[in-house]
Design an enzyme around this catalytic site. Structure first.
Site, PDB file in Angstrom:
ATOM      1  N   TYR A  72     -25.810  -5.601  17.749  1.00 29.59           N
ATOM      2  CA  TYR A  72     -25.678  -4.747  16.559  1.00 29.59           C
ATOM      3  C   TYR A  72     -25.014  -3.424  16.936  1.00 29.59           C
ATOM      4  O   TYR A  72     -24.122  -2.939  16.240  1.00 29.59           O
ATOM      5  CB  TYR A  72     -27.064  -4.477  15.955  1.00 29.59           C
ATOM      6  CG  TYR A  72     -27.000  -3.838  14.593  1.00 29.59           C
ATOM      7  CD1 TYR A  72     -27.104  -4.608  13.437  1.00 29.59           C
ATOM      8  CD2 TYR A  72     -26.821  -2.456  14.454  1.00 29.59           C
ATOM      9  CE1 TYR A  72     -27.041  -4.031  12.180  1.00 29.59           C
ATOM     10  CE2 TYR A  72     -26.744  -1.876  13.188  1.00 29.59           C
ATOM     11  CZ  TYR A  72     -26.858  -2.666  12.062  1.00 29.59           C
ATOM     12  OH  TYR A  72     -26.785  -2.088  10.811  1.00 29.59           O
ATOM     13  N   PHE A 124       0.730   0.111  -1.878  1.00 29.77           N
ATOM     14  CA  PHE A 124       0.276  -1.254  -2.156  1.00 29.77           C
ATOM     15  C   PHE A 124      -0.789  -1.207  -3.258  1.00 29.77           C
ATOM     16  O   PHE A 124      -1.427  -0.183  -3.476  1.00 29.77           O
ATOM     17  CB  PHE A 124      -0.278  -1.908  -0.887  1.00 29.77           C
ATOM     18  CG  PHE A 124      -0.688  -3.336  -1.120  1.00 29.77           C
ATOM     19  CD1 PHE A 124       0.255  -4.298  -1.444  1.00 29.77           C
ATOM     20  CD2 PHE A 124      -2.020  -3.708  -1.059  1.00 29.77           C
ATOM     21  CE1 PHE A 124      -0.128  -5.607  -1.713  1.00 29.77           C
ATOM     22  CE2 PHE A 124      -2.404  -5.024  -1.316  1.00 29.77           C
ATOM     23  CZ  PHE A 124      -1.460  -5.976  -1.635  1.00 29.77           C
ATOM     24  N   ASP A 125      -1.009  -2.335  -3.956  1.00 33.92           N
ATOM     25  CA  ASP A 125      -1.890  -2.297  -5.143  1.00 33.92           C
ATOM     26  C   ASP A 125      -3.336  -1.916  -4.832  1.00 33.92           C
ATOM     27  O   ASP A 125      -3.962  -1.214  -5.625  1.00 33.92           O
ATOM     28  CB  ASP A 125      -1.808  -3.594  -5.966  1.00 33.92           C
ATOM     29  CG  ASP A 125      -2.079  -4.835  -5.155  1.00 33.92           C
ATOM     30  OD1 ASP A 125      -1.935  -4.779  -3.932  1.00 33.92           O
ATOM     31  OD2 ASP A 125      -2.426  -5.867  -5.751  1.00 33.92           O
ATOM     32  N   ASP A 215      -0.342   3.252   6.152  1.00 34.49           N
ATOM     33  CA  ASP A 215      -0.916   1.967   5.761  1.00 34.49           C
ATOM     34  C   ASP A 215      -0.171   0.950   6.625  1.00 34.49           C
ATOM     35  O   ASP A 215       0.988   0.644   6.394  1.00 34.49           O
ATOM     36  CB  ASP A 215      -0.675   1.747   4.266  1.00 34.49           C
ATOM     37  CG  ASP A 215      -1.125   0.372   3.802  1.00 34.49           C
ATOM     38  OD1 ASP A 215      -1.499  -0.461   4.643  1.00 34.49           O
ATOM     39  OD2 ASP A 215      -1.089   0.127   2.581  1.00 34.49           O
ATOM     40  N   ALA A 217      -0.532  -2.346   7.761  1.00 37.76           N
ATOM     41  CA  ALA A 217      -0.697  -3.803   7.777  1.00 37.76           C
ATOM     42  C   ALA A 217       0.413  -4.520   8.562  1.00 37.76           C
ATOM     43  O   ALA A 217       0.154  -5.425   9.341  1.00 37.76           O
ATOM     44  CB  ALA A 217      -0.756  -4.317   6.346  1.00 37.76           C
ATOM     45  N   LYS A 258      -2.711  -9.227   8.745  1.00 40.80           N
ATOM     46  CA  LYS A 258      -1.262  -9.411   8.788  1.00 40.80           C
ATOM     47  C   LYS A 258      -0.799  -9.373  10.248  1.00 40.80           C
ATOM     48  O   LYS A 258      -0.886 -10.365  10.961  1.00 40.80           O
ATOM     49  CB  LYS A 258      -0.555  -8.323   7.971  1.00 40.80           C
ATOM     50  CG  LYS A 258      -0.617  -8.555   6.473  1.00 40.80           C
ATOM     51  CD  LYS A 258      -1.837  -7.969   5.857  1.00 40.80           C
ATOM     52  CE  LYS A 258      -1.822  -7.981   4.349  1.00 40.80           C
ATOM     53  NZ  LYS A 258      -3.101  -7.539   3.803  1.00 40.80           N
ATOM     54  N   HIS A 450      -4.202  -8.763 -12.027  1.00 40.55           N
ATOM     55  CA  HIS A 450      -3.417  -9.939 -11.650  1.00 40.55           C
ATOM     56  C   HIS A 450      -4.235 -11.028 -10.966  1.00 40.55           C
ATOM     57  O   HIS A 450      -3.894 -12.198 -11.028  1.00 40.55           O
ATOM     58  CB  HIS A 450      -2.242  -9.526 -10.755  1.00 40.55           C
ATOM     59  CG  HIS A 450      -2.638  -8.850  -9.487  1.00 40.55           C
ATOM     60  ND1 HIS A 450      -3.164  -7.583  -9.467  1.00 40.55           N
ATOM     61  CD2 HIS A 450      -2.624  -9.276  -8.207  1.00 40.55           C
ATOM     62  CE1 HIS A 450      -3.448  -7.242  -8.214  1.00 40.55           C
ATOM     63  NE2 HIS A 450      -3.128  -8.261  -7.438  1.00 40.55           N
TER      64      HIS A 450
HETATM   65  N1  F0G Z   1      -1.866  -2.472   2.518  1.00 40.99           N
HETATM   66  C1  F0G Z   1      -0.849  -3.350   2.423  1.00 40.99           C
HETATM   67  C2  F0G Z   1       0.547  -2.891   2.669  1.00 40.99           C
HETATM   68  C3  F0G Z   1      -1.115  -4.681   2.099  1.00 40.99           C
HETATM   69  O1  F0G Z   1      -0.100  -5.531   2.010  1.00 40.99           O
HETATM   70  C4  F0G Z   1      -2.457  -5.082   1.890  1.00 40.99           C
HETATM   71  C5  F0G Z   1      -2.779  -6.451   1.551  1.00 40.99           C
HETATM   72  C6  F0G Z   1      -3.476  -4.138   2.011  1.00 40.99           C
HETATM   73  C7  F0G Z   1      -3.140  -2.833   2.330  1.00 40.99           C
HETATM   74  C8  F0G Z   1      -4.919  -4.489   1.789  1.00 40.99           C
HETATM   75  O2  F0G Z   1      -5.411  -5.223   2.847  1.00 40.99           O
HETATM   76  O3  F0G Z   1      -5.985  -7.454   1.867  1.00 40.99           O
HETATM   77  O4  F0G Z   1      -6.885  -6.721   4.068  1.00 40.99           O
HETATM   78  O5  F0G Z   1      -7.708  -5.694   1.986  1.00 40.99           O
HETATM   79  N2  F0G Z   1      -1.921  -7.290   1.194  1.00 40.99           N
HETATM   80  C9  F0G Z   1      -2.130  -8.681   0.911  1.00 40.99           C
HETATM   81  C10 F0G Z   1      -0.830  -9.272   0.430  1.00 40.99           C
HETATM   82  C11 F0G Z   1      -3.294  -8.993   0.029  1.00 40.99           C
HETATM   83  O6  F0G Z   1      -0.846 -10.415  -0.020  1.00 40.99           O
HETATM   84  O7  F0G Z   1       0.213  -8.612   0.535  1.00 40.99           O
HETATM   85  P1  F0G Z   1      -6.541  -6.332   2.675  1.00 40.99           P
END
Ligand code: F0G
Length: 458
Positions: A72, A124-125, A215, A217, A258, A450
Site C-alpha cells: 500500500y 482535449f475534451d 498535456d 499523452a 498512449k 458524445h
Molecule cells: N489528453 C489528451 C491529449 C488525450 O488524448 C486524452 C485521451 C486525455 C488527455 C485523457 O486521458 O483517457 O487517460 O483519461 N484521449 C483518448 C482518445 C480518450 O481517444 O484520444 P485518459
C-alpha cells in the site's frame, strides 16, 4: 536496391477478430443508436475508436508486471516509476493516477477556480471538461493553419503567440492559473508542437509569471516529429529531445495509455514542491495514497518499462510510418484527409467528404456510421458532437473542422489491416453522392455528450 521498411518487432501472441455481414452491422448500429461507443467490441472488425489503452504490451512489459510490488505504501514499483520519470522527463515530483483525466482532475483541483481562464492549443475534451466543470474557461490559441486540413505546416499543434499574449492581456495574468500545451495536439489532428514554439511559450509565460503544463499523452510522438522536421534536432536522440521539451514546462499531466503503451494508467509530473503538496491532498481523496494513486504496483512496473520503449526511435518510426502508410493510401484514392498526417491517427475531413450535408446533421458522425456499415471499422467523430454545447448559451458549438478520426492502436494491426481500412473508405467515398441524410440527436447528457448520445437518421 534499398531494403524496404519493416516493423521493429515480431509478434508473440495473437487475438482473433471476426468479420460480420452488412445486414448484421445495420442491425447492430441501429441498436447502438448510431453511437459507435455503444457497439460491443465483437461487433467490430478493425477498431480505430482510440489509440488509448489499446496498444500491445511487449514481452519486457509483461515480465515487469510479474515483479510488481503491491504494498500500500512505499512500493518498489512506485520508486521504479518515480526514478524513470525523473530520468526521462526530468520531473522531481510525481503522483500516479488511474488515467489522464484523473491527473487533470487532481492537478486542476489544486490550481483552477471559478472564473479562471486557461489558454492552450485546442484542449482535449476531458481537459476542457475539467476546466469548464470548475466554471473556468478554456481559450484555444492554436495557429490558424491548423484549421485548414490542406495546409502542409510541419507543426500544426503550435500556439499562435499573438493570440496567447492577447488572451493574457485581455483577461489579465491574475485570472490565468496555467497555460496547457497539448503535445501532440490531438484535437487539431495529432499535430506536433515545435521546440521553437515551446521555448517561445515559456518566454511569454515567464513575462507574465504564469506556469506552463504539458498535456503529454503523446509526447514521444511529438519528439519524433521534432527530430524529423525541426532544424538542429536531426542528430539528437528521442530521449534527448523529450528531456529538452519538458525543460520548458513547470509540470505535466499524462495519460499513460498512449505513448507509455499500457492499458491503464496516468500521472502528474511536477517541478514545484508547493504544487506537489497541494495536489497530493486531492490525489489521496480522488485516486489513492501517494505511492500508488489509482494504479497497482504491476501496472506501475509496466508503465516504467513502457516509457523507456515508447521513447525509442525504432519503435516510433514503425508507429508513425504505419499511420503515414494509411494516410498515403487514402490520399491515393482522393479521400480528403488532414495533412501532414498525424502521429496517432488519420483524420478524414468530413466537410470535404460530404459537402452537401448541413452541419446540423453531424457530418463526421454520419461518415463514421457509413464506414462501420461498409466494413465493420470503428472510427470516432471529432466534430460537433464532441464540441458539445456552449456551457452558458447551451447552443450547439460547430467547430471549424468536422473530422472522422481513425486512431491506430500501437503494435496491434498490420499494414494489411491498413489496406482494408483504405479500400473501405474509398468505397464509401465512391458512393458519397448517395449519402443524402445525416443524423439527429434523440438524447444527450449535459456534459461530454458524445460518449452516451443517442442518435437517429434524419
Ligand atoms: N489528453 C489528451 C491529449 C488525450 O488524448 C486524452 C485521451 C486525455 C488527455 C485523457 O486521458 O483517457 O487517460 O483519461 N484521449 C483518448 C482518445 C480518450 O481517444 O484520444 P485518459
Amino acid at each position: 536496391m534499398e531494403l524496404p521498411f519493416a516493423e521493429s518487432y515480431k509478434i508473440k501472441m495473437v487475438e482473433t477478430i471476426k468479420k460480420s455481414t452488412r445486414e448484421e452491422r445495420e442491425q447492430w448500429i441501429k441498436e447502438a443508436k448510431y453511437n459507435l461507443f455503444n457497439l460491443k467490441s465483437e461487433q467490430v472488425f478493425i477498431d480505430l475508436l482510440t489509440d488509448s489503452g489499446t496498444g500491445a504490451m511487449s514481452d519486457k512489459q509483461w515480465s515487469a508486471m510479474m515483479l510488481g510490488d503491491e504494498s500500500y505504501a512505499g512500493a518498489s514499483s512506485y520508486y521504479k516509476l518515480k526514478d524513470k520519470i525523473k530520468e526521462l522527463l526530468g520531473f522531481e515530483y510525481f503522483l500516479p493516477t488511474h488515467q489522464g483525466r484523473a491527473a487533470e482532475n487532481v492537478l486542476f483541483s489544486a490550481l483552477i477556480k471559478e472564473g479562471d481562464i486557461v489558454p492552450g492549443n485546442s484542449h482535449f475534451d476531458t481537459t476542457k471538461g475539467h476546466i469548464e466543470f470548475r466554471k473556468a474557461k478554456a481559450i484555444d490559441c492554436t495557429i490558424d493553419e491548423a484549421f485548414d486540413t490542406e495546409i502542409d505546416h510541419p507543426f500544426k499543434g503550435n500556439v499562435d503567440l499573438q493570440k496567447l499574449e492577447k488572451t493574457i492581456q485581455k483577461y489579465t495574468p491574475e485570472r490565468i492559473p496555467l497555460i496547457v500545451l497539448t503535445v501532440t495536439c490531438n484535437s487539431s489532428g495529432g499535430q506536433p508542437v515545435s521546440i521553437e514554439n515551446m521555448k517561445a511559450i515559456r518566454k511569454v509565460a515567464d513575462k507574465y509569471n504564469i506556469p506552463v503544463y504539458y498535456d503529454s499523452a503523446r509526447f514521444a510522438e511529438n519528439a519524433y516529429f521534432i527530430k524529423i522536421r525541426e532544424k538542429g534536432y536531426e542528430n539528437k536522440t528521442i530521449k534527448e529531445i523529450v528531456k529538452e521539451m519538458f525543460s520548458y514546462a513547470d509540470g505535466m499531466t499524462m495519460s499513460s495509455k498512449k505513448d507509455a503503451i499500457v492499458n491503464m494508467g496516468g500521472f502528474i509530473g511536477l517541478k514545484s514542491q508547493d504544487v506537489f503538496k497541494k495536489a497530493t491532498v486531492f490525489n489521496i481523496i480522488f485516486e489513492g495514497y501517494i505511492t500508488y494513486g489509482g494504479m497497482s504496483g504491476r501496472d506501475m512496473n509496466a508503465l516504467a518499462q513502457g516509457l523507456d520503449e515508447g521513447t525509442e526511435f525504432d519503435y516510433l518510426e514503425t508507429r508513425i510510418n504505419q499511420v503515414a502508410y494509411l494516410g498515403q493510401r487514402l490520399t491515393g484514392f482522393g479521400v480528403p484527409v488532414q495533412k501532414p498526417y498525424g502521429g496517432h491517427a488519420i483524420f478524414v475531413d468530413a466537410k470535404k467528404f460530404l459537402p452537401n450535408l448541413p452541419k446540423e446533421e453531424f457530418l463526421a458522425q454520419t461518415l463514421a456510421v457509413e464506414l462501420y456499415l461498409e466494413a465493420g471499422i470503428r472510427g470516432v467523430e471529432i466534430g460537433a458532437l464532441l464540441a458539445d454545447r456552449d456551457p452558458e448559451t447551451r447552443e450547439n458549438r460547430y467547430p471549424a473542422l468536422e473530422l472522422l478520426r481513425l486512431a491506430i492502436p500501437r503494435r496491434v494491426y498490420t499494414n494489411n489491416h491498413m489496406d482494408v481500412i483504405a479500400v473501405a473508405l474509398k468505397n464509401v467515398f465512391d458512393r458519397r453522392d448517395q449519402i443524402k441524410k445525416g443524423l439527429k440527436i434523440i438524447d444527450e447528457a449535459p456534459i461530454m455528450r458524445h460518449f452516451t448520445v443517442e442518435l437517429d437518421r434524419v
